[in-house]
Design an enzyme around this catalytic site. Structure first.
Site, PDB file in Angstrom:
ATOM      1  N   SER A 230       0.852  -1.177   0.000  1.00 23.39           N
ATOM      2  CA  SER A 230       0.000   0.000   0.000  1.00 23.39           C
ATOM      3  C   SER A 230       0.886   1.224   0.000  1.00 23.39           C
ATOM      4  CB  SER A 230      -0.898   0.020   1.232  1.00 23.39           C
ATOM      5  OG  SER A 230      -0.095   0.252   2.381  1.00 23.39           O
ATOM      6  N   LYS A 231       0.247   2.364  -0.289  1.00 18.52           N
ATOM      7  CA  LYS A 231       1.036   3.591  -0.302  1.00 18.52           C
ATOM      8  C   LYS A 231       1.600   3.861   1.083  1.00 18.52           C
ATOM      9  CE  LYS A 231      -1.873   4.877  -3.977  1.00 18.52           C
ATOM     10  NZ  LYS A 231      -3.295   5.191  -4.133  1.00 18.52           N
ATOM     11  N   GLN A 232       0.809   3.470   2.132  1.00 18.59           N
ATOM     12  CA  GLN A 232       1.282   3.700   3.507  1.00 18.59           C
ATOM     13  C   GLN A 232       2.573   2.918   3.763  1.00 18.59           C
ATOM     14  OE1 GLN A 232      -1.855   3.028   2.731  1.00 18.59           O
ATOM     15  NE2 GLN A 232      -3.076   4.710   3.532  1.00 18.59           N
TER      16      GLN A 232
END
Ligand code: GLU
Ligand code: ZN
Length: 297
Positions: A230-232
């Protein structure tokens, strides 16, 4: 005549596509095309603080590079604020929604499940959020295309939920449901990180008297360390120097192809072949790493 099927990919422009978002795009594309249906792209650009400048254009270019051609124009949610506002007004007027001034800290202290504190406080909208009332014993059941039969207890899981945020923006749950109905989406195929949201979206659509689509949640891809891509977690942007190679990896991961099936095929040939092979029962139910051949069925 059967109603035509309509699928969609609905990225948020918070960064370029990574392998996990390519999987969601590809799965929704293959599912729609295999049904002879349309495939739409909707840009969920209603959260400016989380947006990355240029990401929307990058995502569209990445889709094109992978041969994922959508039908019609891209719907930008930033053009839809009046529609969201109309629905919020309607739900407030009918008494199904109410204004809430509770802070994030208060909700956290409740363990994330809202207690209905503001239900009868009759506050104005100014500076407040709006919550949709969840009547007692609201349990939503649905059959997920890939994950099987699901049951979500909205009272236990979150209680009355936010449809308009205190910072003045419509909530994701509201915008996504209003637009899935607006665009006549019949099949929502996306990552299983959104499985928990589905009960709220079905409840909203039921409340609005709109048709509920079929949902299918593909497992989220993991990186080699077992973390969700994920971008996180700073998943790397897709390397678009070799789109055919990305597609091959994604098709192996989705259980559409086996090692060797795709040798020498172009992007267009691979997609054409994959549409003819698409079979929802072959999609792995559990998370796998991005490397082909190592996921568990
Ligand atoms: N825009 C959402 C996201 O990128 C996905 C919405 C959806 O597919 O329902 O996480
Ligand atoms: Zn409140």
């Amino acid at each position: 005549m059967a109603t035509p099927s309509v699928g969609r990919f609905a990225p948020s422009p918070t960064g370029p596509l990574h392998f996990g978002s390519l999987l969601a795009a590809l799965a929704s594309y293959l599912d729609a095309r295999a049904r002879g249906g349309q495939w739409l792209v909707r840009m969920e650009d209603i959260d400016p603080p989380r947006e990355m400048p240029g990401a929307a254009a990058t995502i569209l270019r990445q889709l094109e590079q992978h041969g994922l051609e959508w039908d019609g124009d891209v719907l930008f949610q930033s053009t839809r604020f009046a529609a969201y506002e109309a629905v919020i007004d309607q739900l407030l007027a009918s008494g199904q929604a109410y204004c809430c001034s509770c802070s994030r800290q208060r909700i956290q202290s409740l363990g994330g499940v809202y207690d209905g504190h503001c239900r009868h406080r009759n506050m104005t909208r100014q500076g407040n959020g709006v919550r949709l009332m969840v009547p007692p014993a609201t349990t939503i059941e649905f059959d997920d295309l890939f994950q099987g039969s699901q049951q979500q207890d909205l009272n236990r899981d979150q209680g009355d939920f936010v449809i308009h945020r205190r910072d003045g923006l419509p909530a994701y749950q509201l915008a996504v449901s209003v637009d899935d109905a607006f665009q006549g989406i019949s099949h929502v195929i996306r990552g299983s990180d959104l499985l928990d949201s589905t009960g709220r979206q079905i409840f909203l659509l039921n409340t609005l008297g709109r048709k509920v689509p079929v949902y299918g949640h593909i497992p989220v891809a993991l990186n080699a360390g077992g973390q969700k891509l994920s971008k996180q977690n700073l998943a790397p942007s897709l390397d678009t120097r070799d789109p055919a190679d990305n597609l091959r990896t994604a098709l192996l991961w989705l259980g559409v192809a086996r090692e060797g099936d795709l040798a020498g095929l172009s992007v267009a040939q691979m997609l054409h072949w994959a549409v003819s092979q698409w079979d929802a029962t072959q999609v792995p139910r559990h998370p796998g790493t991005a490397a082909p051949g190592v996921y568990q069925h």
